[in-house]
Design a protein around this motif. Structure first.
Motif, PDB file in Angstrom:
ATOM      1  N   LEU A   1      10.976 -25.315  55.159  1.00  0.00           N
ATOM      2  CA  LEU A   1      11.894 -24.184  55.214  1.00  0.00           C
ATOM      3  C   LEU A   1      11.221 -22.875  54.810  1.00  0.00           C
ATOM      4  O   LEU A   1      11.852 -21.812  54.863  1.00  0.00           O
ATOM      5  N   GLY A   2       9.958 -22.948  54.387  1.00  0.00           N
ATOM      6  CA  GLY A   2       9.251 -21.737  53.974  1.00  0.00           C
ATOM      7  C   GLY A   2       9.703 -21.207  52.628  1.00  0.00           C
ATOM      8  O   GLY A   2       9.580 -20.016  52.340  1.00  0.00           O
ATOM      9  N   LEU A   3      10.206 -22.108  51.779  1.00  0.00           N
ATOM     10  CA  LEU A   3      10.751 -21.688  50.481  1.00  0.00           C
ATOM     11  C   LEU A   3       9.803 -21.959  49.319  1.00  0.00           C
ATOM     12  O   LEU A   3      10.191 -21.799  48.162  1.00  0.00           O
ATOM     13  N   VAL A   4       8.575 -22.369  49.616  1.00  0.00           N
ATOM     14  CA  VAL A   4       7.608 -22.598  48.537  1.00  0.00           C
ATOM     15  C   VAL A   4       6.727 -21.358  48.394  1.00  0.00           C
ATOM     16  O   VAL A   4       6.504 -20.630  49.363  1.00  0.00           O
TER      17      VAL A   4
ATOM     18  N   HIS B   1      15.914 -19.673  60.257  1.00  0.00           N
ATOM     19  CA  HIS B   1      17.380 -19.731  60.276  1.00  0.00           C
ATOM     20  C   HIS B   1      17.923 -20.503  59.085  1.00  0.00           C
ATOM     21  O   HIS B   1      18.811 -20.026  58.356  1.00  0.00           O
ATOM     22  N   LEU B   2      17.379 -21.699  58.850  1.00  0.00           N
ATOM     23  CA  LEU B   2      17.841 -22.517  57.723  1.00  0.00           C
ATOM     24  C   LEU B   2      17.471 -21.876  56.392  1.00  0.00           C
ATOM     25  O   LEU B   2      18.233 -21.967  55.417  1.00  0.00           O
ATOM     26  N   ARG B   3      16.304 -21.230  56.340  1.00  0.00           N
ATOM     27  CA  ARG B   3      15.905 -20.554  55.107  1.00  0.00           C
ATOM     28  C   ARG B   3      16.912 -19.467  54.739  1.00  0.00           C
ATOM     29  O   ARG B   3      17.349 -19.354  53.592  1.00  0.00           O
ATOM     30  N   LYS B   4      17.297 -18.663  55.728  1.00  0.00           N
ATOM     31  CA  LYS B   4      18.269 -17.590  55.479  1.00  0.00           C
ATOM     32  C   LYS B   4      19.626 -18.159  55.076  1.00  0.00           C
ATOM     33  O   LYS B   4      20.310 -17.605  54.211  1.00  0.00           O
ATOM     34  N   LEU B   5      20.004 -19.278  55.698  1.00  0.00           N
ATOM     35  CA  LEU B   5      21.276 -19.908  55.331  1.00  0.00           C
ATOM     36  C   LEU B   5      21.273 -20.358  53.875  1.00  0.00           C
ATOM     37  O   LEU B   5      22.242 -20.138  53.141  1.00  0.00           O
TER      38      LEU B   5
ATOM     39  N   GLU C   1       8.349 -36.772  53.392  1.00  0.00           N
ATOM     40  CA  GLU C   1       8.075 -37.801  52.393  1.00  0.00           C
ATOM     41  C   GLU C   1       8.667 -37.463  51.034  1.00  0.00           C
ATOM     42  O   GLU C   1       9.177 -38.332  50.333  1.00  0.00           O
ATOM     43  N   LYS C   2       8.593 -36.190  50.669  1.00  0.00           N
ATOM     44  CA  LYS C   2       9.100 -35.758  49.372  1.00  0.00           C
ATOM     45  C   LYS C   2       9.896 -34.462  49.529  1.00  0.00           C
ATOM     46  O   LYS C   2       9.751 -33.755  50.527  1.00  0.00           O
ATOM     47  N   ALA C   3      10.700 -34.165  48.510  1.00  0.00           N
ATOM     48  CA  ALA C   3      11.535 -32.968  48.549  1.00  0.00           C
ATOM     49  C   ALA C   3      10.724 -31.678  48.701  1.00  0.00           C
ATOM     50  O   ALA C   3      11.112 -30.788  49.469  1.00  0.00           O
ATOM     51  N   PRO C   4       9.585 -31.520  47.988  1.00  0.00           N
ATOM     52  CA  PRO C   4       8.800 -30.286  48.153  1.00  0.00           C
ATOM     53  C   PRO C   4       8.316 -30.060  49.576  1.00  0.00           C
ATOM     54  O   PRO C   4       8.178 -28.913  50.012  1.00  0.00           O
ATOM     55  N   LYS C   5       8.085 -31.143  50.308  1.00  0.00           N
ATOM     56  CA  LYS C   5       7.651 -30.989  51.699  1.00  0.00           C
ATOM     57  C   LYS C   5       8.785 -30.458  52.566  1.00  0.00           C
ATOM     58  O   LYS C   5       8.560 -29.703  53.516  1.00  0.00           O
ATOM     59  N   PHE C   6      10.007 -30.853  52.229  1.00  0.00           N
ATOM     60  CA  PHE C   6      11.159 -30.315  52.954  1.00  0.00           C
ATOM     61  C   PHE C   6      11.325 -28.830  52.634  1.00  0.00           C
ATOM     62  O   PHE C   6      11.585 -28.019  53.529  1.00  0.00           O
ATOM     63  N   ALA C   7      11.142 -28.457  51.371  1.00  0.00           N
ATOM     64  CA  ALA C   7      11.218 -27.044  50.984  1.00  0.00           C
ATOM     65  C   ALA C   7      10.123 -26.240  51.677  1.00  0.00           C
ATOM     66  O   ALA C   7      10.335 -25.087  52.073  1.00  0.00           O
ATOM     67  N   SER C   8       8.959 -26.856  51.847  1.00  0.00           N
ATOM     68  CA  SER C   8       7.860 -26.189  52.547  1.00  0.00           C
ATOM     69  C   SER C   8       8.194 -25.976  54.014  1.00  0.00           C
ATOM     70  O   SER C   8       7.862 -24.939  54.605  1.00  0.00           O
TER      71      SER C   8
ATOM     72  N   ARG D   1      17.477 -10.636  40.421  1.00  0.00           N
ATOM     73  CA  ARG D   1      18.469 -11.500  41.064  1.00  0.00           C
ATOM     74  C   ARG D   1      17.952 -12.063  42.387  1.00  0.00           C
ATOM     75  O   ARG D   1      18.192 -13.228  42.702  1.00  0.00           O
ATOM     76  N   ASP D   2      17.235 -11.280  43.151  1.00  0.00           N
ATOM     77  CA  ASP D   2      16.743 -11.736  44.447  1.00  0.00           C
ATOM     78  C   ASP D   2      15.720 -12.862  44.290  1.00  0.00           C
ATOM     79  O   ASP D   2      15.757 -13.863  45.017  1.00  0.00           O
ATOM     80  N   VAL D   3      14.798 -12.676  43.342  1.00  0.00           N
ATOM     81  CA  VAL D   3      13.781 -13.708  43.094  1.00  0.00           C
ATOM     82  C   VAL D   3      14.437 -14.986  42.568  1.00  0.00           C
ATOM     83  O   VAL D   3      14.101 -16.100  42.992  1.00  0.00           O
ATOM     84  N   ALA D   4      15.395 -14.813  41.668  1.00  0.00           N
ATOM     85  CA  ALA D   4      16.087 -15.971  41.103  1.00  0.00           C
ATOM     86  C   ALA D   4      16.878 -16.708  42.181  1.00  0.00           C
ATOM     87  O   ALA D   4      16.880 -17.941  42.232  1.00  0.00           O
ATOM     88  N   ALA D   5      17.543 -15.966  43.054  1.00  0.00           N
ATOM     89  CA  ALA D   5      18.323 -16.592  44.123  1.00  0.00           C
ATOM     90  C   ALA D   5      17.425 -17.379  45.074  1.00  0.00           C
ATOM     91  O   ALA D   5      17.798 -18.462  45.552  1.00  0.00           O
ATOM     92  N   THR D   6      16.230 -16.860  45.347  1.00  0.00           N
ATOM     93  CA  THR D   6      15.284 -17.570  46.207  1.00  0.00           C
ATOM     94  C   THR D   6      14.814 -18.864  45.543  1.00  0.00           C
ATOM     95  O   THR D   6      14.674 -19.896  46.205  1.00  0.00           O
ATOM     96  N   ALA D   7      14.595 -18.811  44.234  1.00  0.00           N
ATOM     97  CA  ALA D   7      14.193 -20.014  43.497  1.00  0.00           C
ATOM     98  C   ALA D   7      15.310 -21.051  43.527  1.00  0.00           C
ATOM     99  O   ALA D   7      15.051 -22.255  43.650  1.00  0.00           O
ATOM    100  N   ILE D   8      16.551 -20.577  43.424  1.00  0.00           N
ATOM    101  CA  ILE D   8      17.698 -21.484  43.493  1.00  0.00           C
ATOM    102  C   ILE D   8      17.786 -22.113  44.879  1.00  0.00           C
ATOM    103  O   ILE D   8      18.071 -23.304  45.021  1.00  0.00           O
ATOM    104  N   ALA D   9      17.531 -21.315  45.923  1.00  0.00           N
ATOM    105  CA  ALA D   9      17.554 -21.837  47.295  1.00  0.00           C
ATOM    106  C   ALA D   9      16.513 -22.936  47.476  1.00  0.00           C
ATOM    107  O   ALA D   9      16.767 -23.947  48.145  1.00  0.00           O
ATOM    108  N   ARG D  10      15.325 -22.740  46.887  1.00  0.00           N
ATOM    109  CA  ARG D  10      14.272 -23.756  46.985  1.00  0.00           C
ATOM    110  C   ARG D  10      14.701 -25.060  46.314  1.00  0.00           C
ATOM    111  O   ARG D  10      14.532 -26.150  46.885  1.00  0.00           O
TER     112      ARG D  10
END
Length: 208
Positions: A35-38, A60-64, A26-33, A121-130
């Motif tokens: 992927l396990g990125l929230v 798999h998609l989260r790592k990509l 329904e919303k973008a945050p649900k798609f991020a969820s 950098r790792d935390v920032a990159a994960t936030a960017i992925a989300r």
């Protein structure tokens, strides 16, 4: 999707094949969820604590996406490589504009987080992925496409003359003036056009 920085054929195909219908979110945050990125959360009546990402989704998609996010950790904001320009070639202008906005925002955000706020950098990159996941959702869903088309329409201009002077006016303002002039009106939610009034109204306008 390949108009976005770091996303090539393999990544785009993986996203499409494994996600299937993006509209089911329904919303973008649900798609991020999905992927396990929230971030995970531990809440009570008086406090809200957020921790690292849940990782409770498509690994798999989260790592990509985390790997794709590395593309935003280098380079100048606004710079487009020859390869990216080639991938964008032939796509609708509004899609390219949407991707360019995302690319600039994400790269700028990464630098702000790491250089100004001291985020690793790792935390920032994960936030960017989300956030990238949210941009992908917007690009692949009808809700996102409507938003993109609306923003593209708002950037169009109508040129008109008053005497010998030439002016430009935004499309949204043009539509509002047409309504005020009685050229366009609504009855029971249906848009109707008074052709005679509208033709006269258009005499001084020329879209370009």
């Amino acid at each position: 999707m390949s108009c976005l920085l770091g996303i090539k054929t393999h990544t785009a195909l993986s996203m499409i094949v494994e996600v299937g219908d993006f509209e089911r979110f329904e919303k973008a945050p649900k798609f991020a969820s999905f992927l396990g990125l929230v971030p995970s959360e531990d809440s009570s009546d008086t406090r809200v604590n957020r921790y690292s990402i849940t990782k409770a989704g498509n690994s798999h998609l989260r790592k990509l996406l985390v790997e794709v996010a590395q593309s935003y950790t280098r380079g100048n904001v606004g710079h487009k490589s020859v390869a990216l320009k080639q991938r964008q070639k032939g796509n609708p202008p509004e899609v390219i504009a949407y991707a360019d906005k995302a690319n600039e925002r994400l790269r700028r955000r990464f630098y702000k987080m790491t250089l100004n706020k001291g985020v690793s950098r790792d935390v920032a990159a994960t936030a960017i992925a989300r956030e990238l996941a949210c941009f992908i959702w917007g690009m692949m869903t009808e809700a996102g496409k409507v938003s993109v088309r609306g923003k593209a329409m708002a950037k169009k201009f109508v040129r008109y003359k008053e005497g010998s002077d030439l002016y430009s006016i935004g499309m949204t303002k043009f539509q509002a003036l047409a309504k005020e002039a009685g050229a366009v009106y609504k009855i029971d939610g249906m848009a109707l056009v008074n052709c005679k009034v509208f033709e006269k109204f258009l005499e001084t306008f020329r879209e370009f």
